[in-house]
Design a protein around this motif. Structure first.
Motif, PDB file in Angstrom:
ATOM      1  N   ILE A  90      43.515  -1.213 -19.239  1.00  0.00           N
ATOM      2  CA  ILE A  90      44.259  -1.980 -20.519  1.00  0.00           C
ATOM      3  C   ILE A  90      45.527  -1.413 -20.715  1.00  0.00           C
ATOM      4  N   ARG A  91      46.115  -1.111 -20.281  1.00  0.00           N
ATOM      5  CA  ARG A  91      47.693  -0.475 -20.655  1.00  0.00           C
ATOM      6  C   ARG A  91      48.622  -1.714 -19.311  1.00  0.00           C
ATOM      7  N   ILE A  93      51.037  -4.822 -20.471  1.00  0.00           N
ATOM      8  CA  ILE A  93      52.298  -5.640 -19.466  1.00  0.00           C
ATOM      9  C   ILE A  93      52.171  -6.714 -18.826  1.00  0.00           C
ATOM     10  N   CYS A  94      50.659  -6.906 -17.929  1.00  0.00           N
ATOM     11  CA  CYS A  94      51.006  -7.956 -17.234  1.00  0.00           C
ATOM     12  C   CYS A  94      51.414  -9.032 -18.560  1.00  0.00           C
ATOM     13  N   ILE A  95      50.214  -9.459 -19.565  1.00  0.00           N
ATOM     14  CA  ILE A  95      49.773  -9.733 -20.419  1.00  0.00           C
ATOM     15  C   ILE A  95      50.819 -10.311 -20.520  1.00  0.00           C
ATOM     16  N   ASN A 124      58.042 -15.075 -20.051  1.00  0.00           N
ATOM     17  CA  ASN A 124      58.500 -15.419 -18.719  1.00  0.00           C
ATOM     18  C   ASN A 124      57.769 -16.841 -19.033  1.00  0.00           C
ATOM     19  N   LEU A 125      56.927 -16.932 -19.912  1.00  0.00           N
ATOM     20  CA  LEU A 125      55.832 -18.317 -19.289  1.00  0.00           C
ATOM     21  C   LEU A 125      55.879 -19.323 -20.381  1.00  0.00           C
ATOM     22  N   VAL A 126      55.134 -18.222 -21.563  1.00  0.00           N
ATOM     23  CA  VAL A 126      55.270 -19.413 -22.745  1.00  0.00           C
ATOM     24  C   VAL A 126      55.684 -19.175 -24.192  1.00  0.00           C
ATOM     25  N   ALA A 149      55.907  -0.300 -18.505  1.00  0.00           N
ATOM     26  CA  ALA A 149      55.630  -0.504 -17.474  1.00  0.00           C
ATOM     27  C   ALA A 149      56.372   0.980 -16.194  1.00  0.00           C
ATOM     28  N   VAL A 150      57.492   1.265 -17.232  1.00  0.00           N
ATOM     29  CA  VAL A 150      57.707   3.518 -15.965  1.00  0.00           C
ATOM     30  C   VAL A 150      56.322   3.828 -16.835  1.00  0.00           C
ATOM     31  N   TYR A 151      56.383   3.817 -17.763  1.00  0.00           N
ATOM     32  CA  TYR A 151      54.807   4.966 -18.389  1.00  0.00           C
ATOM     33  C   TYR A 151      53.630   4.669 -17.941  1.00  0.00           C
ATOM     34  N   ALA A 152      53.135   3.255 -18.025  1.00  0.00           N
ATOM     35  CA  ALA A 152      51.952   2.701 -17.279  1.00  0.00           C
ATOM     36  C   ALA A 152      51.871   3.571 -15.878  1.00  0.00           C
ATOM     37  N   LEU A 153      52.593   3.203 -14.957  1.00  0.00           N
ATOM     38  CA  LEU A 153      53.201   4.043 -13.542  1.00  0.00           C
ATOM     39  C   LEU A 153      52.273   4.568 -13.929  1.00  0.00           C
TER      40      LEU A 153
END
Length: 461
Positions: free
Chosen positions: A24-25, A29-31, A37-39, A56-60
């Motif tokens: 989920i995390r 991050i990806c969304i 950057n795209l929407v 992302a660091v926390y998710a890693l």
């Protein structure tokens, strides 16, 4: 064991929740990177990418800890909830305020919290997120009715999501615990079933072993009876002729030889009677018998065994043993088996000793030999069917003997074995008290032994 059952056994709720929350995390991050950057329109893109990088660091780190079977900073769940509220608030602040697409991260955060932590932590997280969203309204001016609607509805939706996630999570946890309990009971029932199958299999093997032994004994009985019948008739005729010749007026030397022939013929006839007695159908009714006479009867049969040659048999009987209520034919079979086993284990010139003694209300019968002993790996299984130390043995003798002795209210044990010899002990229950202990000794060799006083009808030959 099936693959499904192994999965149930290996299931761990904590590890499963770690895997779900990590996914989920990373999804969030990806969304987020897509939105920025795209929407999105590109406002504050640098700040938003920096904040997402921290996420992302926390998710890693959370992923690394999850691979180790733990949760990152699991000891401080309230701190994690506070930091997530701050993280989402900053994303919304640098994006579009109350209407930012990042506001849906509050729902993901509540879902993760409900899965990973206790309900009270989830409700506290809801409180942090509500404060974060209200604070966001204070830092960014409310410009439209949409902002007002979002400010009112978001806390309501977050409360509803919190309640739904907590309820669903508790239901899943309860189902997991219930499934684990049911699986434990299933394993217990399976173990019980396997034990019962093993027990029934053992009983079937024992019954089969008893049947094999009975068939073997019955076949021997038919053979012995046939031999006795076929040999007995010619012997009777020869004996009659010898007696007729002996009545004639003949010289002394011839008469002496005829008498010797008659004695040997009587000995052969006596041997045939013993074979017939042993081969007759067994009587299972208990009668009062002298246990020493039963041992002597077994010795009378064992004397014809080819392995007896060159071996001594010593008997030491305690005096004053009263008659016992036992099945005579069965006990003869037991002692015959023990004696034959002792003969097989004893080398030529060796000694076999049979001794009776008193132990409270038991008569103890020890059958000793000075053979090589029983291998250690067979000692605990020696009374099981088909276990034997002989190359040509069936492994049924001791098993059948144990069952017979137990049926007669006694027990049989392997009391000693070593490279210097083996002792099997039979315990028979005495109904009456034994008299004062005494011993009489009889030693037999290959020559014809003298009868022991306790052997009335069956004498050692």
């Amino acid at each position: 064991m099936s693959a499904a059952k192994r999965q149930i056994d290996d299931f761990d709720w904590g590890l499963a929740t770690q895997a779900i929350t990590v996914r989920i995390r990373w999804f969030g991050i990806c969304i987020g990177y897509v939105l920025v950057n795209l929407v999105g329109e590109g406002h504050n893109r640098g700040f938003l990418n920096a904040i997402l990088l921290l996420g992302a660091v926390y998710a890693l780190l959370d992923t690394i800890w999850s691979l180790r079977g733990r949760a990152f900073l699991s000891e401080w769940p309230i701190f994690i909830s506070f930091m997530e509220a701050l993280f989402i608030g900053l994303l919304c602040h640098f994006d579009e305020g109350l209407l930012s697409g990042f506001r849906f991260y509050y729902f993901l955060s509540l879902l993760v919290c409900a899965i990973r932590y206790a309900p009270v932590v989830t409700w506290l997280t809801f409180g942090f997120h509500s404060i974060s969203y209200v604070t966001l309204a204070l830092t960014r001016p409310v410009r439209s009715h949409d902002d007002i609607a979002a400010l009112i509805l978001m806390p309501i939706f977050m409360g509803w999501v919190t309640w739904a996630c907590v309820s669903l999570s508790e239901l899943l946890k309860w189902a997991s615990v219930r499934l684990r309990d049911l699986n434990g009971k299933l394993q217990q029932n399976q173990a019980l079933l396997e034990h019962r199958i093993s027990e029934r299999t053992r009983q079937l093997q024992e019954s089969q072993a008893m049947l094999v032994q009975q068939e073997k004994q019955a076949a021997f009985g038919l053979l012995a009876a046939g031999i006795a019948h076929e040999v007995g008739n010619p012997l009777a005729a020869i004996s009659s002729l010898v007696q007729l010749m002996n009545r004639r007026n003949i010289e002394g030397e011839t008469r002496e030889k005829l008498s010797l022939m008659d004695d040997q013929l009587r000995r052969i006839q006596r041997t045939l009677r013993e074979l017939v007695d042993f081969s007759r159908p067994a009587v299972h009714a208990q009668t009062r018998c002298d246990p020493h006479a039963i041992i002597d009867a077994a010795l009378s049969i064992a004397k014809y065994y080819k392995r007896k040659k060159g071996k001594q048999i010593i008997t030491r009987y305690v005096d004053g043993v009263p008659p016992m209520m036992i099945v005579r034919d069965q006990l003869v079979q037991v002692f015959l088996n023990l004696i034959l086993n002792a003969m097989d284990a004893t080398e030529e010139g060796g000694t076999i000793e049979i001794q009776t003694s008193r132990e409270e209300h038991w008569l103890r019968i020890d059958v000793r030999d000075d053979g090589q002993g029983i291998p250690e790996e067979l000692r605990r299984r020696i009374f099981q069917p088909y276990v034997t130390t002989k190359e040509t043995g069936t492994g049924l003798g001791l098993f059948v003997s144990r069952n017979i002795v137990e049926q007669n209210g006694g027990r049989i044990e392997l009391t000693h074995t070593s490279p210097k010899g083996t002792t099997f002990t039979v315990y028979l229950e005495c109904e009456e008290a034994l008299s004062e202990t005494g011993e009489s000794t009889l030693t037999t060799t290959d020559s014809d032994p003298q009868p022991h006083p306790s052997a009335i009808e069956n004498k050692l030959q």
